[in-house]
Design a protein around this motif. Sequence first.
Motif, PDB file in Angstrom:
ATOM      1  N   LEU A 101     155.350 -12.560 -12.310  1.00  0.00           N
ATOM      2  CA  LEU A 101     154.434 -13.113 -11.323  1.00  0.00           C
ATOM      3  C   LEU A 101     154.065 -14.525 -11.742  1.00  0.00           C
ATOM      4  O   LEU A 101     153.924 -14.812 -12.932  1.00  0.00           O
ATOM      5  CB  LEU A 101     153.161 -12.279 -11.205  1.00  0.00           C
ATOM      6  N   VAL A 102     153.894 -15.413 -10.740  1.00  0.00           N
ATOM      7  CA  VAL A 102     153.438 -16.778 -10.996  1.00  0.00           C
ATOM      8  C   VAL A 102     152.355 -17.104  -9.982  1.00  0.00           C
ATOM      9  O   VAL A 102     152.570 -16.989  -8.768  1.00  0.00           O
ATOM     10  CB  VAL A 102     154.573 -17.804 -10.883  1.00  0.00           C
ATOM     11  N   ALA A 103     151.179 -17.498 -10.477  1.00  0.00           N
ATOM     12  CA  ALA A 103     150.034 -17.796  -9.614  1.00  0.00           C
ATOM     13  C   ALA A 103     149.059 -18.653 -10.418  1.00  0.00           C
ATOM     14  O   ALA A 103     149.233 -18.844 -11.621  1.00  0.00           O
ATOM     15  CB  ALA A 103     149.369 -16.499  -9.161  1.00  0.00           C
ATOM     16  N   PRO A 104     148.024 -19.188  -9.770  1.00  0.00           N
ATOM     17  CA  PRO A 104     147.002 -19.905 -10.532  1.00  0.00           C
ATOM     18  C   PRO A 104     146.443 -19.028 -11.648  1.00  0.00           C
ATOM     19  O   PRO A 104     146.340 -17.810 -11.510  1.00  0.00           O
ATOM     20  CB  PRO A 104     145.940 -20.225  -9.472  1.00  0.00           C
ATOM     21  N   ARG A 105     146.075 -19.654 -12.749  1.00  0.00           N
ATOM     22  CA  ARG A 105     145.660 -18.916 -13.939  1.00  0.00           C
ATOM     23  C   ARG A 105     144.520 -17.942 -13.648  1.00  0.00           C
ATOM     24  O   ARG A 105     144.506 -16.821 -14.173  1.00  0.00           O
ATOM     25  CB  ARG A 105     145.253 -19.875 -15.065  1.00  0.00           C
ATOM     26  N   ALA A 106     143.556 -18.339 -12.839  1.00  0.00           N
ATOM     27  CA  ALA A 106     142.433 -17.444 -12.556  1.00  0.00           C
ATOM     28  C   ALA A 106     142.913 -16.142 -11.913  1.00  0.00           C
ATOM     29  O   ALA A 106     142.385 -15.061 -12.201  1.00  0.00           O
ATOM     30  CB  ALA A 106     141.421 -18.144 -11.649  1.00  0.00           C
ATOM     31  N   VAL A 107     143.916 -16.234 -11.044  1.00  0.00           N
ATOM     32  CA  VAL A 107     144.483 -15.045 -10.411  1.00  0.00           C
ATOM     33  C   VAL A 107     145.200 -14.190 -11.444  1.00  0.00           C
ATOM     34  O   VAL A 107     145.045 -12.967 -11.493  1.00  0.00           O
ATOM     35  CB  VAL A 107     145.453 -15.445  -9.280  1.00  0.00           C
ATOM     36  N   MET A 108     145.993 -14.835 -12.301  1.00  0.00           N
ATOM     37  CA  MET A 108     146.750 -14.100 -13.305  1.00  0.00           C
ATOM     38  C   MET A 108     145.831 -13.414 -14.309  1.00  0.00           C
ATOM     39  O   MET A 108     146.109 -12.292 -14.757  1.00  0.00           O
ATOM     40  CB  MET A 108     147.718 -15.044 -14.014  1.00  0.00           C
ATOM     41  N   GLU A 109     144.747 -14.065 -14.668  1.00  0.00           N
ATOM     42  CA  GLU A 109     143.795 -13.441 -15.596  1.00  0.00           C
ATOM     43  C   GLU A 109     143.165 -12.201 -14.978  1.00  0.00           C
ATOM     44  O   GLU A 109     142.930 -11.201 -15.671  1.00  0.00           O
ATOM     45  CB  GLU A 109     142.730 -14.455 -16.000  1.00  0.00           C
ATOM     46  N   GLN A 110     142.898 -12.255 -13.685  1.00  0.00           N
ATOM     47  CA  GLN A 110     142.325 -11.081 -13.029  1.00  0.00           C
ATOM     48  C   GLN A 110     143.350  -9.950 -12.972  1.00  0.00           C
ATOM     49  O   GLN A 110     143.018  -8.778 -13.204  1.00  0.00           O
ATOM     50  CB  GLN A 110     141.837 -11.436 -11.620  1.00  0.00           C
ATOM     51  N   LEU A 111     144.606 -10.282 -12.668  1.00  0.00           N
ATOM     52  CA  LEU A 111     145.662  -9.269 -12.636  1.00  0.00           C
ATOM     53  C   LEU A 111     145.860  -8.653 -14.024  1.00  0.00           C
ATOM     54  O   LEU A 111     146.111  -7.458 -14.155  1.00  0.00           O
ATOM     55  CB  LEU A 111     146.970  -9.891 -12.141  1.00  0.00           C
ATOM     56  N   GLN A 112     145.735  -9.465 -15.053  1.00  0.00           N
ATOM     57  CA  GLN A 112     145.865  -8.959 -16.410  1.00  0.00           C
ATOM     58  C   GLN A 112     144.718  -8.000 -16.740  1.00  0.00           C
ATOM     59  O   GLN A 112     144.929  -6.939 -17.342  1.00  0.00           O
ATOM     60  CB  GLN A 112     145.868 -10.123 -17.407  1.00  0.00           C
ATOM     61  N   SER A 113     143.516  -8.356 -16.319  1.00  0.00           N
ATOM     62  CA  SER A 113     142.366  -7.490 -16.587  1.00  0.00           C
ATOM     63  C   SER A 113     142.461  -6.166 -15.843  1.00  0.00           C
ATOM     64  O   SER A 113     141.890  -5.158 -16.262  1.00  0.00           O
ATOM     65  CB  SER A 113     141.064  -8.214 -16.209  1.00  0.00           C
ATOM     66  N   GLN A 114     143.206  -6.163 -14.727  1.00  0.00           N
ATOM     67  CA  GLN A 114     143.398  -4.947 -13.939  1.00  0.00           C
ATOM     68  C   GLN A 114     144.549  -4.089 -14.468  1.00  0.00           C
ATOM     69  O   GLN A 114     144.796  -3.005 -13.953  1.00  0.00           O
ATOM     70  CB  GLN A 114     143.677  -5.319 -12.474  1.00  0.00           C
ATOM     71  N   GLY A 115     145.254  -4.600 -15.488  1.00  0.00           N
ATOM     72  CA  GLY A 115     146.361  -3.843 -16.038  1.00  0.00           C
ATOM     73  C   GLY A 115     147.635  -3.954 -15.245  1.00  0.00           C
ATOM     74  O   GLY A 115     148.582  -3.185 -15.451  1.00  0.00           O
ATOM     75  N   VAL A 116     147.703  -4.911 -14.328  1.00  0.00           N
ATOM     76  CA  VAL A 116     148.890  -5.109 -13.498  1.00  0.00           C
ATOM     77  C   VAL A 116     149.886  -6.032 -14.191  1.00  0.00           C
ATOM     78  O   VAL A 116     151.097  -5.855 -14.100  1.00  0.00           O
ATOM     79  CB  VAL A 116     148.495  -5.687 -12.120  1.00  0.00           C
ATOM     80  N   VAL A 117     149.358  -7.033 -14.892  1.00  0.00           N
ATOM     81  CA  VAL A 117     150.178  -7.963 -15.665  1.00  0.00           C
ATOM     82  C   VAL A 117     150.005  -7.630 -17.140  1.00  0.00           C
ATOM     83  O   VAL A 117     148.895  -7.367 -17.602  1.00  0.00           O
ATOM     84  CB  VAL A 117     149.766  -9.425 -15.387  1.00  0.00           C
ATOM     85  N   ARG A 118     151.100  -7.667 -17.875  1.00  0.00           N
ATOM     86  CA  ARG A 118     151.103  -7.273 -19.280  1.00  0.00           C
ATOM     87  C   ARG A 118     150.222  -8.199 -20.118  1.00  0.00           C
ATOM     88  O   ARG A 118     150.370  -9.417 -20.087  1.00  0.00           O
ATOM     89  CB  ARG A 118     152.538  -7.286 -19.804  1.00  0.00           C
ATOM     90  N   ARG A 119     149.330  -7.609 -20.876  1.00  0.00           N
ATOM     91  CA  ARG A 119     148.446  -8.389 -21.747  1.00  0.00           C
ATOM     92  C   ARG A 119     149.268  -9.103 -22.812  1.00  0.00           C
ATOM     93  O   ARG A 119     150.167  -8.529 -23.415  1.00  0.00           O
ATOM     94  CB  ARG A 119     147.415  -7.476 -22.391  1.00  0.00           C
ATOM     95  N   GLY A 120     148.952 -10.382 -23.030  1.00  0.00           N
ATOM     96  CA  GLY A 120     149.665 -11.174 -24.014  1.00  0.00           C
ATOM     97  C   GLY A 120     150.893 -11.875 -23.477  1.00  0.00           C
ATOM     98  O   GLY A 120     151.564 -12.586 -24.223  1.00  0.00           O
ATOM     99  N   SER A 121     151.202 -11.695 -22.183  1.00  0.00           N
ATOM    100  CA  SER A 121     152.429 -12.286 -21.635  1.00  0.00           C
ATOM    101  C   SER A 121     152.192 -13.585 -20.866  1.00  0.00           C
ATOM    102  O   SER A 121     153.147 -14.237 -20.450  1.00  0.00           O
ATOM    103  CB  SER A 121     153.129 -11.284 -20.703  1.00  0.00           C
ATOM    104  N   LEU A 122     150.929 -13.972 -20.664  1.00  0.00           N
ATOM    105  CA  LEU A 122     150.664 -15.149 -19.833  1.00  0.00           C
ATOM    106  C   LEU A 122     151.066 -16.445 -20.526  1.00  0.00           C
ATOM    107  O   LEU A 122     150.734 -16.672 -21.688  1.00  0.00           O
ATOM    108  CB  LEU A 122     149.178 -15.228 -19.471  1.00  0.00           C
ATOM    109  N   VAL A 123     151.780 -17.296 -19.789  1.00  0.00           N
ATOM    110  CA  VAL A 123     152.125 -18.632 -20.282  1.00  0.00           C
ATOM    111  C   VAL A 123     151.842 -19.647 -19.174  1.00  0.00           C
ATOM    112  O   VAL A 123     152.229 -19.464 -18.025  1.00  0.00           O
ATOM    113  CB  VAL A 123     153.595 -18.731 -20.731  1.00  0.00           C
ATOM    114  N   ASP A 124     151.127 -20.714 -19.528  1.00  0.00           N
ATOM    115  CA  ASP A 124     150.867 -21.786 -18.573  1.00  0.00           C
ATOM    116  C   ASP A 124     152.131 -22.615 -18.393  1.00  0.00           C
ATOM    117  O   ASP A 124     152.793 -22.972 -19.369  1.00  0.00           O
ATOM    118  CB  ASP A 124     149.723 -22.670 -19.060  1.00  0.00           C
TER     119      ASP A 124
END
Length: 284
Positions: A101-124
């Motif tokens: 997934l690629v989206a603004p960071r605020a969106v990705m952080e929310q998806l990560q907190s929901q367990g939808v995006v893998r924790r530790g995988s976010l890269v700007d």
Amino acid sequence: MDFSLLRRHTLLSLATLALGGCASGGDGAADHAAADGQAPSLASLPVKVLMTQGFAEVHRSLEPQLVVPTQAYVDSGNGTVPAVATALAARLQADAAADVLVAPRAVMEQLQSQGVVRRGSLVDVLRTPLAVAVQAGRPVPPIDTAEALRAALRKARSVAYPSADGSAFVEQKMLPALGIQNEVMLKSIKVFGPQVGALVARGDAELGLQSLSELLLTPGITIAGLLPEPLAYATVYTAGIAERTYSDAGAHALLRFYQQETAAHDWHGSGWEAVARKNGSRSD
């Protein structure tokens, strides 16, 4: 939410290296092949990417460098940050539509907190600064200092700004810092991001605040400039790996590709810039 599927076989560089050396954290076909001691074939690794509209042009501009088949799904990304995150999460939870997934960071952080995006995988990956625009042909107000920006906002009959990423900054930081929150909010129009420029071009909003990459694609406006320091702001687009993937090794390869190719690409005149990295890429 309306999703348009861009089915195309595009290229993903560094694939051979990534497929051979990336860590695997998913439960898809690539993982099963690795467990059996078999090297996954490129054909077994179609990388499914779900991105918001703001990143679609970036993805297309990098297509000549891609070397592994991908399927790109583009979501409009309209609405508030929670609304966009909720819509993307529902899509993934319904049919596991994407590996990345690629989206603004605020969106990705929310998806990560929901367990939808893998924790530790976010890269700007990239960022685009917030800029100010007026209708073409109208006087362009100076905004090079905080005082000048305050005067321009107070003088404008109406001000448009995006409802997604950046809205919290405008409402909770910029306007309070300038001491004109109540005054400006009374004449403000909060709209879907791409519509900010269109409203300004039609004269429905006298001043518009929007990402520079979006404004540069909008006819009928003049860009007054970027927000001055210390009020400068940029929307950061972040990539992450879905909690459940079909092509885990391919997902890791795509994230590496985005990081390296966006850093090497010439974004001059596009409104985009590579995210500055200190001691490696930011990851959460």
